[in-house]
Design an enzyme around this catalytic site. Structure first.
Site, PDB file in Angstrom:
ATOM      1  N   SER A 168      -9.790   2.158   2.659  1.00 14.04           N
ATOM      2  CA  SER A 168      -8.957   2.796   1.758  1.00 14.04           C
ATOM      3  C   SER A 168      -7.988   1.881   1.180  1.00 14.04           C
ATOM      4  O   SER A 168      -7.438   2.256  -0.008  1.00 14.04           O
ATOM      5  CB  SER A 168      -8.192   3.853   2.476  1.00 14.04           C
ATOM      6  OG  SER A 168      -7.282   3.251   3.515  1.00 14.04           O
TER       7      SER A 168
ATOM      8  N   SER B 214     -10.347   0.011   6.898  1.00 13.42           N
ATOM      9  CA  SER B 214      -9.587   0.096   5.711  1.00 13.42           C
ATOM     10  C   SER B 214      -9.165  -1.266   5.220  1.00 13.42           C
ATOM     11  O   SER B 214      -8.673  -1.443   4.082  1.00 13.42           O
ATOM     12  CB  SER B 214      -8.753   1.245   5.540  1.00 13.42           C
ATOM     13  OG  SER B 214      -9.481   2.359   5.120  1.00 13.42           O
TER      14      SER B 214
ATOM     15  N   LYS C 170       1.020  -1.194   0.044  1.00 11.79           N
ATOM     16  CA  LYS C 170       0.041   0.061  -0.059  1.00 11.79           C
ATOM     17  C   LYS C 170       0.809   1.147   0.076  1.00 11.79           C
ATOM     18  O   LYS C 170       1.949   1.372   0.790  1.00 11.79           O
ATOM     19  CB  LYS C 170      -0.749  -0.151   1.363  1.00 11.79           C
ATOM     20  CG  LYS C 170      -1.894   0.963   1.165  1.00 11.79           C
ATOM     21  CD  LYS C 170      -2.889   1.061   2.464  1.00 11.79           C
ATOM     22  CE  LYS C 170      -3.837   1.968   2.532  1.00 11.79           C
ATOM     23  NZ  LYS C 170      -4.845   1.799   3.572  1.00 11.79           N
TER      24      LYS C 170
END
Ligand code: GLN
Length: 498
Positions: A164, A188, A84
């Site tokens: 997210s 998330s 990420k």
């Protein structure tokens, strides 16, 4: 036996590690297959912000060399993963999907990513996300939204991969990465996992070091793995977790052998079903899958107990005060002086430079959070909002602690809906925030929580079930997740249209 590229990209963490260790294929072959799959999918899915095929190959070659030399191999040896783009990676752009860090190249490596490289993983690239991890759909990214590989039956409408960690969920479910890192501040990891039919676990707050992860809300942020199944999550979490003196909230506890101890036999365990999560007008498919989950856990030997988490309805408002408050403070560092974007209009003074930099560097959702955060922390409103929200947070933690006097683990839906369409929610921030309703209570209480795929809705989209455990009891969460995984028989995957 040599495997084709698509056979290799069908493998998860455990299978890759085993095949490499046994010499069935090389780590370089695996990295090559995933690099090609990433490159082919990138134009359609936009799951990555930066591609680093050379890093994946370099790590793989090192693993192959270690194996040839008879050296011991790490927990993630030969497994290329997506990172990420919130984890600082030395020499590789780390943007938090923002303009303000759009060209930021960190001179240091986050603790969690370093641990993964030390365990033999390689990096396919930096995954797209909601800007500064603020969002539930990936639509706040400054690099364009991720497109979910999933589609509703008979429709070509583009869907959100969740957020997210939507680049992570899209990449793992599209099988262009066997696993990916995520971070979870208020859902998330779990919500995007649920939206895309994969597994993901947010460990107990403090298990994974936050050092080198771009901060959103420091009392909530936790890293965790997103992968195809529970075992792969256990393996990867072991590699990510551990005490770190560089993070003052890091847990000084040994990392358990979660993988070796996996056990789906739940005899003697009690599973709590929180009444307050059964909301009026609940989606019929979500309710059905939850009931199926209850039956599966019973079948695994658990006793089912109804519990109350009385303050659940205050969790979402408390979260949307505390998280923006902390974000407004954390994001004050992006001022154009020290690093990141600097916008210095002709003849401008210092104040103008701050204003211009922050105006150009932050997207609308990030600005909204900074404004809410500074408002709830302001002298006139601090007690009414921030202090009150902290009190509510304590009550929510107490509800869980009371429940854990009786039960070992809690079962609930991960999200109130299946994946929604891109553009369907962005115009109404409050509607978007509501999608986090089942995820934020465990975040506020710092508890380990996992989402596992449990079934499909009437449109053919995945639905996840959430398991919430006692502090430090990732094992209990993983075990109950495994019991569900074994019974749900979830094999659906997105049809390859890219
Ligand atoms: N969707 C939530 C938010 O927008 C959670 C985000 C997260 O966990 N990073 O704040």
């Amino acid at each position: 036996m040599p495997k084709t590229a698509s056979e290799l990209t069908d493998l998860g963490v455990a299978a890759i590690r085993e095949g490499v260790a046994k010499g069935e294929f090389t780590a370089v072959e695996v990295a090559g297959a995933f690099n090609a799959a990433v490159a082919a999918a990138q134009p359609a899915l936009n799951a990555f912000i930066t591609l680093t095929p050379e890093k994946a190959l370099e790590a793989a070659a090192a693993v192959d060399a270690d194996r040839a030399a008879g050296k011991p191999l790490g927990k993630m040896a030969g497994v290329p993963i997506g990172m990420k783009d919130l984890f600082a990676t030395t020499g590789t752009k780390t943007t938090a999907a923002s303009n303000i860090l759009g060209n930021f190249v960190p001179p240091y490596e986050s603790t969690v990513s370093q641990k993964l490289w030390d365990a033999g993983a390689g990096m396919l690239g930096k995954l797209n996300l909601d800007q500064f991890a603020m969002g539930s759909s990936n639509e706040t990214s400054a690099f364009g939204n991720v497109i979910s590989p999933w589609r509703r039956e008979g429709s070509e409408a583009q869907l959100a991969p969740g957020g997210s960690s939507g680049g992570s969920s899209a990449a793992v479910s599209a099988r262009i990465a066997p696993a990916a890192t995520g971070t979870d501040t208020g859902g998330s990891i779990r919500q995007p996992a649920a939206f895309t039919g994969i597994s993901g676990i947010k460990p107990t707050y403090g298990r994974c070091s936050r050092w080198g992860i771009v901060a959103f809300a420091s009392s909530l942020d936790q890293a965790g793995p997103m992968a195809r199944d529970v075992r792969d999550c256990a393996i990867m979490l072991e590699a990510m977790a551990g005490f770190d003196p560089k993070d003052s909230t890091s847990l000084d506890k040994p990392v358990p052998d979660w993988e070796a101890n996996l056990n789906a036999d739940l005899r003697g365990k009690k599973v709590g079903i929180p009444r307050e999560y059964r909301m009026d007008g609940m989606d019929a498919d979500v309710a059905r899958v939850w009931d199926e989950g209850i039956a599966w856990l019973k079948d695994a030997g658990a006793e089912i107990v109804d519990i109350n988490l009385a303050h659940t309805k205050y969790a979402l408002p408390a979260y949307y005060i505390i998280a923006p408050a902390e974000a407004s403070s954390n994001l004050a560092r992006y001022d154009g002086v020290r690093y990141g974007l600097r916008d210095l209009p002709q003849g401008a003074g210092l104040q103008d430079m701050y204003a211009a930099t922050r105006a150009a560097g932050f997207g609308p959702e990030v600005k909204r959070r900074i404004m809410i955060g500074t408002y709830v922390l302001s002298a006139g409103f601090y007690d009414a909002y921030y202090t009150q929200a902290q009190k509510v947070r304590t009550l929510i933690s107490r509800d869980f602690m009371d429940a854990f006097q009786t039960v070992d683990v809690i079962l609930a839906p991960t999200a109130p809906t299946a994946a929604f369409g891109l553009g369907e929610m962005v115009s109404d921030p409050l509607a978007m925030y509501l999608n986090d309703v089942f995820a934020v209570p465990a975040s506020l209480a710092g508890l380990p929580a996992m989402s596992v795929p449990a079934g499909l809705d009437r449109q053919g989209l995945p639905l996840g079930l959430q398991l919430i455990g006692r502090p430090f009891d990732e094992q209990g969460v993983l075990d109950a997740g495994l019991a569900i995984e074994a019974r749900a028989g979830f094999t659906a995957r997105p049809a390859k249209w890219w």
